[in-house]
Design an enzyme around this catalytic site. Structure first.
Site, short mmCIF file in Angstrom:
data_model
loop_
_atom_site.label_atom_id
_atom_site.label_comp_id
_atom_site.label_asym_id
_atom_site.label_seq_id
_atom_site.Cartn_x
_atom_site.Cartn_y
_atom_site.Cartn_z
N LYS A 1 0.84 -1.15 -0.09
CA LYS A 1 0.13 0.01 -0.02
C LYS A 1 0.90 1.41 0.02
O LYS A 1 1.95 1.35 0.82
CB LYS A 1 -0.82 -0.03 1.12
CG LYS A 1 -1.59 1.47 1.63
CD LYS A 1 -2.89 1.38 0.52
CE LYS A 1 -3.38 2.76 0.60
NZ LYS A 1 -4.17 3.33 -0.52
N CYS B 1 -2.28 9.71 -6.54
CA CYS B 1 -3.44 9.53 -5.81
C CYS B 1 -4.59 10.75 -5.95
O CYS B 1 -4.13 11.83 -5.54
CB CYS B 1 -2.99 9.23 -4.26
SG CYS B 1 -4.40 9.33 -3.06
#
Ligand code: SIN
Length: 315
Positions: free
Chosen positions: A49, A132
């Site tokens: 992650k 992101c």
């Protein structure tokens, strides 16, 4: 009948993947248990992650929703901080390439994270996430800021010695892909991962006449099969414009062996699975491995290199 051996391993600029299929960062790769599952799975590599320096709780719930053809998320980078991931790797026997995904909230934080990753012998490569779309503290995404990105990458290669790749957002204009490829071509980048989710999507529950996730008034990154055409387009254009020694890891809309074939035909050397991994769990890698092998067998291809990037035009 003698079955021909079909080779679906891959080589990302010298990084050997026993299988060209791995997880996409963000999906079931945050906790000790999830990462251990990935280490023991059929996946060809493990992507962690995207981490920051300090642990983050991420955005408020609900922040993920899926439907038959896609998903929307606004996770906001929930992660345990880089030390958690480096400590996890230190404790484990590593049997496949490890891609440490990092997503610092500032250039300075990213330099620090890259420095830390350089100190770990367990990290095979860094996947630097410039895409992101879900941060409440900053609207801009470095992947869309052509002026800043060049200087930022130049600074990284003043000290970085690890194989490094960049996770990019989707681009929708030829000129944008050409521009960013021209910038990336100037640096010793190992790979790009494209694409991250399509930013600023909206999914609606018509019964409730409401959005389905809470952060950012329901806007979030779209993944899943509906984004496959955009992933294929980005991969194929980058394959045209990037230096040939920069590998492409395709990501976006894969749920079958045929989808993987399409990504590789467009120029990907390996692929990552996001939404479908979330839907199906860890067994997805074994299923996709079988499906891809069968698909190539039917097509009479013995390895992914026999058709990589060979998408034909209509004459
Ligand atoms: C998130 O944590 O918001 C998703 C990360 C990403 O899309 O890069």
């Amino acid at each position: 009948m003698i079955m021909k051996k079909i080779d679906i391993s891959s080589n990302i600029n010298g990084i050997k993947l026993p299988l060209c299929i791995m997880n996409a960062s963000g999906v079931l790769c945050s906790t000790d248990k999830e990462l251990s599952n990935l280490l023991h799975s059929f996946s060809g590599g493990v992507v962690t992650k995207s981490c920051t320096y300090k642990p983050r709780k991420g955005n408020v719930l609900p922040r993920y929703f899926e439907w038959s053809r896609g998903s929307i998320n606004s996770m906001g980078l929930p992660n345990f901080g880089i030390n958690f991931y480096l400590n996890f790797l230190e404790r484990k026997k590593i049997n496949k390439p490890i891609f440490l995904s990092i997503s610092g909230l500032s250039a300075k934080e990213n330099y620090f994270l890259i420095q830390k990753a350089n100190e770990s012998s367990k990290v095979t490569a860094i996947e630097l996430n410039l895409s992101c779309p879900n941060l409440l503290e900053k609207e801009d995404m470095l992947g869309y800021d052509f002026d800043k990105v060049s200087n930022f990458i130049e600074n990284i290669f003043k000290f970085n010695n690890k194989p490094l790749g960049i996770k990019l957002p989707p681009y929708f204009q030829d000129a944008h892909i050409k521009n960013i490829a021209l910038i990336l071509n100037q640096f010793p980048i190992f790979f790009i991962t494209c694409i991250n989710s399509l930013p600023n999507g909206l999914f609606i529950d018509v019964n409730k006449e409401s959005v389905v996730i809470r952060p950012k008034k329901g806007f979030g990154g779209i993944g899943g099969s509906i984004i496959k055409p955009f992933a294929l387009a980005n991969i194929h254009k980058f394959y045209t414009y990037l230096r040939k020694d920069i590998s492409i890891i395709g990501c976006g809309g894969i749920s079958s062996g045929k989808d993987i074939f399409e990504h590789i035909l467009c120029g990907a050397s390996a692929v990552q699975i996001g939404t479908q991994f979330m839907k199906e769990g860890i067994s997805v890698f074994e299923r996709l491995k079988k499906e891809l092998t069968l698909f190539l067998e039917k097509k009479n291809y013995s390895s992914i290199n026999s058709f990589k990037g060979k998408l034909k035009n209509i004459q």
